[in-house]
Design a protein around this motif. Structure first.
Motif, PDB file in Angstrom:
ATOM      1  N   ALA A 218       1.081   9.574  -3.712  1.00  0.00           N
ATOM      2  CA  ALA A 218      -0.044   8.652  -3.532  1.00  0.00           C
ATOM      3  C   ALA A 218      -1.260   9.068  -4.356  1.00  0.00           C
ATOM      4  O   ALA A 218      -2.056   8.233  -4.770  1.00  0.00           O
ATOM      5  CB  ALA A 218      -0.419   8.572  -2.058  1.00  0.00           C
TER       6      ALA A 218
ATOM      7  N   PHE B  49      -3.003  13.467   3.864  1.00  0.00           N
ATOM      8  CA  PHE B  49      -3.478  12.272   4.567  1.00  0.00           C
ATOM      9  C   PHE B  49      -2.436  11.892   5.632  1.00  0.00           C
ATOM     10  O   PHE B  49      -1.235  12.106   5.442  1.00  0.00           O
ATOM     11  CB  PHE B  49      -3.681  11.136   3.554  1.00  0.00           C
ATOM     12  CG  PHE B  49      -4.204   9.875   4.173  1.00  0.00           C
ATOM     13  CD1 PHE B  49      -5.448   9.856   4.778  1.00  0.00           C
ATOM     14  CD2 PHE B  49      -3.455   8.716   4.166  1.00  0.00           C
ATOM     15  CE1 PHE B  49      -5.937   8.696   5.372  1.00  0.00           C
ATOM     16  CE2 PHE B  49      -3.934   7.552   4.741  1.00  0.00           C
ATOM     17  CZ  PHE B  49      -5.175   7.549   5.345  1.00  0.00           C
TER      18      PHE B  49
ATOM     19  N   ASN C   6       0.842  -1.210   0.000  1.00  0.00           N
ATOM     20  CA  ASN C   6       0.000   0.000   0.000  1.00  0.00           C
ATOM     21  C   ASN C   6       0.876   1.259   0.000  1.00  0.00           C
ATOM     22  O   ASN C   6       2.102   1.160   0.101  1.00  0.00           O
ATOM     23  CB  ASN C   6      -0.963  -0.004   1.196  1.00  0.00           C
ATOM     24  CG  ASN C   6      -0.242  -0.086   2.517  1.00  0.00           C
ATOM     25  OD1 ASN C   6       0.583   0.758   2.833  1.00  0.00           O
ATOM     26  ND2 ASN C   6      -0.532  -1.125   3.279  1.00  0.00           N
ATOM     27  N   GLY C   7       0.239   2.416  -0.073  1.00  0.00           N
ATOM     28  CA  GLY C   7       0.973   3.674  -0.173  1.00  0.00           C
ATOM     29  C   GLY C   7       1.685   4.056   1.122  1.00  0.00           C
ATOM     30  O   GLY C   7       2.749   4.676   1.093  1.00  0.00           O
TER      31      GLY C   7
ATOM     32  N   TYR D   6      -9.456  17.721   4.447  1.00  0.00           N
ATOM     33  CA  TYR D   6      -8.663  17.485   5.653  1.00  0.00           C
ATOM     34  C   TYR D   6      -8.844  18.548   6.732  1.00  0.00           C
ATOM     35  O   TYR D   6      -9.211  19.676   6.446  1.00  0.00           O
ATOM     36  CB  TYR D   6      -7.170  17.490   5.308  1.00  0.00           C
ATOM     37  CG  TYR D   6      -6.730  16.472   4.296  1.00  0.00           C
ATOM     38  CD1 TYR D   6      -6.977  15.120   4.476  1.00  0.00           C
ATOM     39  CD2 TYR D   6      -6.026  16.866   3.172  1.00  0.00           C
ATOM     40  CE1 TYR D   6      -6.548  14.187   3.548  1.00  0.00           C
ATOM     41  CE2 TYR D   6      -5.592  15.938   2.229  1.00  0.00           C
ATOM     42  CZ  TYR D   6      -5.850  14.605   2.425  1.00  0.00           C
ATOM     43  OH  TYR D   6      -5.422  13.694   1.506  1.00  0.00           O
TER      44      TYR D   6
ATOM     45  N   ALA E 149      -0.874   9.347   6.455  1.00  0.00           N
ATOM     46  CA  ALA E 149       0.256   8.472   6.128  1.00  0.00           C
ATOM     47  C   ALA E 149       1.528   9.251   5.777  1.00  0.00           C
ATOM     48  O   ALA E 149       2.644   8.742   5.992  1.00  0.00           O
ATOM     49  CB  ALA E 149      -0.111   7.548   4.966  1.00  0.00           C
TER      50      ALA E 149
ATOM     51  N   SER F 204       0.045   5.143  -4.152  1.00  0.00           N
ATOM     52  CA  SER F 204      -0.994   4.302  -3.559  1.00  0.00           C
ATOM     53  C   SER F 204      -1.953   3.837  -4.656  1.00  0.00           C
ATOM     54  O   SER F 204      -2.256   4.603  -5.581  1.00  0.00           O
ATOM     55  CB  SER F 204      -1.780   5.105  -2.520  1.00  0.00           C
ATOM     56  OG  SER F 204      -2.976   4.422  -2.183  1.00  0.00           O
TER      57      SER F 204
ATOM     58  N   ASP G 232       5.618  12.174  -1.897  1.00  0.00           N
ATOM     59  CA  ASP G 232       4.387  11.431  -1.612  1.00  0.00           C
ATOM     60  C   ASP G 232       3.482  11.655  -2.832  1.00  0.00           C
ATOM     61  O   ASP G 232       2.805  12.671  -2.956  1.00  0.00           O
ATOM     62  CB  ASP G 232       3.734  11.928  -0.325  1.00  0.00           C
ATOM     63  CG  ASP G 232       2.449  11.175  -0.012  1.00  0.00           C
ATOM     64  OD1 ASP G 232       1.916  10.520  -0.925  1.00  0.00           O
ATOM     65  OD2 ASP G 232       1.969  11.257   1.133  1.00  0.00           O
TER      66      ASP G 232
HETATM   67  C1  LIG Z   1      -1.350  11.803   0.291  1.00  0.00           C
HETATM   68  C2  LIG Z   1      -1.429  10.345   0.668  1.00  0.00           C
HETATM   69  N1  LIG Z   1      -0.345   9.742   1.163  1.00  0.00           N
HETATM   70  C3  LIG Z   1      -0.345   8.440   1.486  1.00  0.00           C
HETATM   71  C4  LIG Z   1      -1.485   7.670   1.347  1.00  0.00           C
HETATM   72  C5  LIG Z   1      -1.455   6.252   1.832  1.00  0.00           C
HETATM   73  O1  LIG Z   1      -1.811   5.316   0.886  1.00  0.00           O
HETATM   74  P1  LIG Z   1      -2.540   3.958   1.320  1.00  0.00           P
HETATM   75  O2  LIG Z   1      -3.923   4.263   1.713  1.00  0.00           O
HETATM   76  O3  LIG Z   1      -2.435   3.116   0.074  1.00  0.00           O
HETATM   77  O4  LIG Z   1      -1.732   3.370   2.435  1.00  0.00           O
HETATM   78  C6  LIG Z   1      -2.639   8.253   0.808  1.00  0.00           C
HETATM   79  C7  LIG Z   1      -3.884   7.493   0.531  1.00  0.00           C
HETATM   80  O5  LIG Z   1      -4.687   7.063   1.176  1.00  0.00           O
HETATM   81  C8  LIG Z   1      -2.630   9.629   0.483  1.00  0.00           C
HETATM   82  O6  LIG Z   1      -3.720  10.235   0.010  1.00  0.00           O
END
Ligand SMILES: Cc1ncc(COP(=O)(O)O)c(C=O)c1O
Length: 419
Positions: free
Chosen positions: A183, A110, A83-84, A345, A112, A205, A181
């Motif tokens: 994603a 996000f 996953n991302g 957000y 992450a 992602s 990032d």
């Molecule tokens: C900006 C961003 N970074 C990281 C992620 C993480 O990806 P994932 O949901 O595949 O773990 C996401 C997506 O959900 C994201 O929108």
């Protein structure tokens, strides 16, 4: 006239806005997501019937996807993963970010983008964004650098590339790693070069909402041979591509992409260009319509952004131009008109996960006080300005864009009903 069982007099008393009982601008649903056809089914069937269910074999669908996606993003290497979030974790470890070091991250993203930093033992330090692009403000990045900083996390939020010229220059001058990032940024390009390997490494992602998806999935891209080998090893239990099966050279994990994910992603990639072009066409059209509406504004045009992935379409709402109707109320009114807008957000550092008590597990971040962080632009954008529309809306027709503009205009013209 009878509207939903009410007579004309009652309706005019209630108002014309759908939120007050008027007729909505639109009742038709927007484009569906995910987009798939028989080809995805066939690809999965092929994997089942081949009996080759594991992705880390020569010629597997995972390998084929890695090659194809590297080409698509103009990267020399791509390593598929689960996953991302994990893609960012692998990228951070591979470029050598160590526990206790600081990584500069925007708070408008996000979780992450920041949790991956915490997961490698490092500490996210938030730098504010530019309100006209919603991406990292290079000046704020520069101001956030300390002797402990080792990397910058350039988040291409909504699928819009960051100012990669400025961030690359800052990273070089201060000897910092630059992680992208990406994603949300499949197919996005900065001055003709697709994102993901402009910096040292990038993370993508393929989660269900993303423009190319297998429900879950991720990938790391890089042009650097050593970083690619390190990511490969980290994602495959610390093995080496040339070593024995039970030889583990570093502590890695099992973060391998499955053959099922790759089978779907290979098909998704075949239609990526067509959908990408459609999103851009419709988004450009909506941007042109928004320019005439006064109470909202599209984000800044920048000719260096040669392709915007439009994972999200973000526009700015200015409450002071509409009798200070709060953003939440404006969005509620738009939704009642049949436009599935969302507020997006909150500033990441306001999330309970960044409170002192929630970070007590982290050997370094526990000493940071995120309640003192203040990124005024992010706060203003989150609280008052940013309105989101999701990517699939832009897979429809130009008339869909006109409905969105009509709904905003209607809410603008009748905003007194919301006071
Ligand atoms: C900006 C961003 N970074 C990281 C992620 C993480 O990806 P994932 O949901 O595949 O773990 C996401 C997506 O959900 C994201 O929108």
């Amino acid at each position: 006239m009878i509207v939903a069982g009410r007579n004309e007099e009652e309706v005019s008393e209630m108002g014309v806005l759908a939120i007050n009982g008027g007729k909505p601008t639109r009742t038709k649903p927007f484009h569906k997501w995910p987009v798939f056809d028989e080809r995805e089914v066939q690809a999965l069937r092929e994997v089942v019937e081949s009996g080759q269910w594991w992705g880390r074999t020569k010629g597997s669908k995972v390998e084929q996807f890695e090659e194809a996606f590297a080409r698509y993003q103009h990267a020399r290497h791509c390593i598929g993963c689960t996953n991302g979030t994990i893609a960012l974790y692998l990228a951070l470890r591979a470029v050598g970010v160590k526990p206790g070091e600081e990584v500069i991250v925007p708070p408008y993203t996000f979780i992450a983008s920041a949790s991956s930093v915490l997961d490698v033992g490092a500490v996210p330090v938030f730098a504010d964004i530019d309100p006209t692009t919603m991406t990292l403000d290079p000046q704020a990045v520069e101001a956030a650098i300390t002797p402990r900083t080792s990397a910058i996390m350039a988040v291409h939020i909504a699928g819009r590339p960051c100012d990669m010229d400025a961030l690359t220059e800052i990273a070089k001058r201060h000897g910092l790693a630059l992680i992208e990032d990406a994603a949300q940024a499949h197919g996005a390009s900065w001055k003709g070069r697709r994102v993901g390997a402009i910096g040292d490494a990038g993370g993508f992602s393929f989660q269900a909402s993303k423009n190319i998806t297998a429900g879950e999935g991720g990938a790391v891209t890089t042009d650097d041979d050593e970083i690619a080998e390190k990511v490969w090893s980290l994602h495959n239990c610390g093995r080496s591509r040339v070593g024995e099966w039970y030889a583990h050279y570093i502590i890695g994990g099992n973060h391998r992409m499955t053959e099922w994910q790759a089978a779907i992603l290979l098909v998704q990639l075949q239609r990526a260009d067509e959908l990408h072009a459609k999103r851009q066409r419709n988004a450009n059209y909506l941007n042109s319509l928004l320019k005439e509406l006064e109470v909202v504004e599209p984000l800044r045009e920048d000719e260096r952004v040669t392709e915007h992935a439009y994972h999200l379409f973000i526009f700015r709402y200015f409450p002071e131009r509409m009798g200070n109707v709060p953003k939440a109320k404006f969005i509620e009114a738009l939704r009642a008109e049949g436009i599935p807008a969302s507020p997006g957000y909150k500033p990441l550092y306001r999330e309970p996960a960044f409170s002192k008590s929630a970070l007590d597990w982290h050997p370094y971040a526990r000493h940071y006080d995120y309640s003192k962080v203040k990124c005024p632009v992010t706060e203003r954008v989150c609280d008052h300005e940013a309105v989101w529309l999701k990517q699939e809306i832009f897979l429809g027709e130009p008339e869909d864009m006109e409905d969105i503009a009509r709904a905003i205009k209607k809410v603008r013209d009748n905003y007194r009903e919301l006071l």
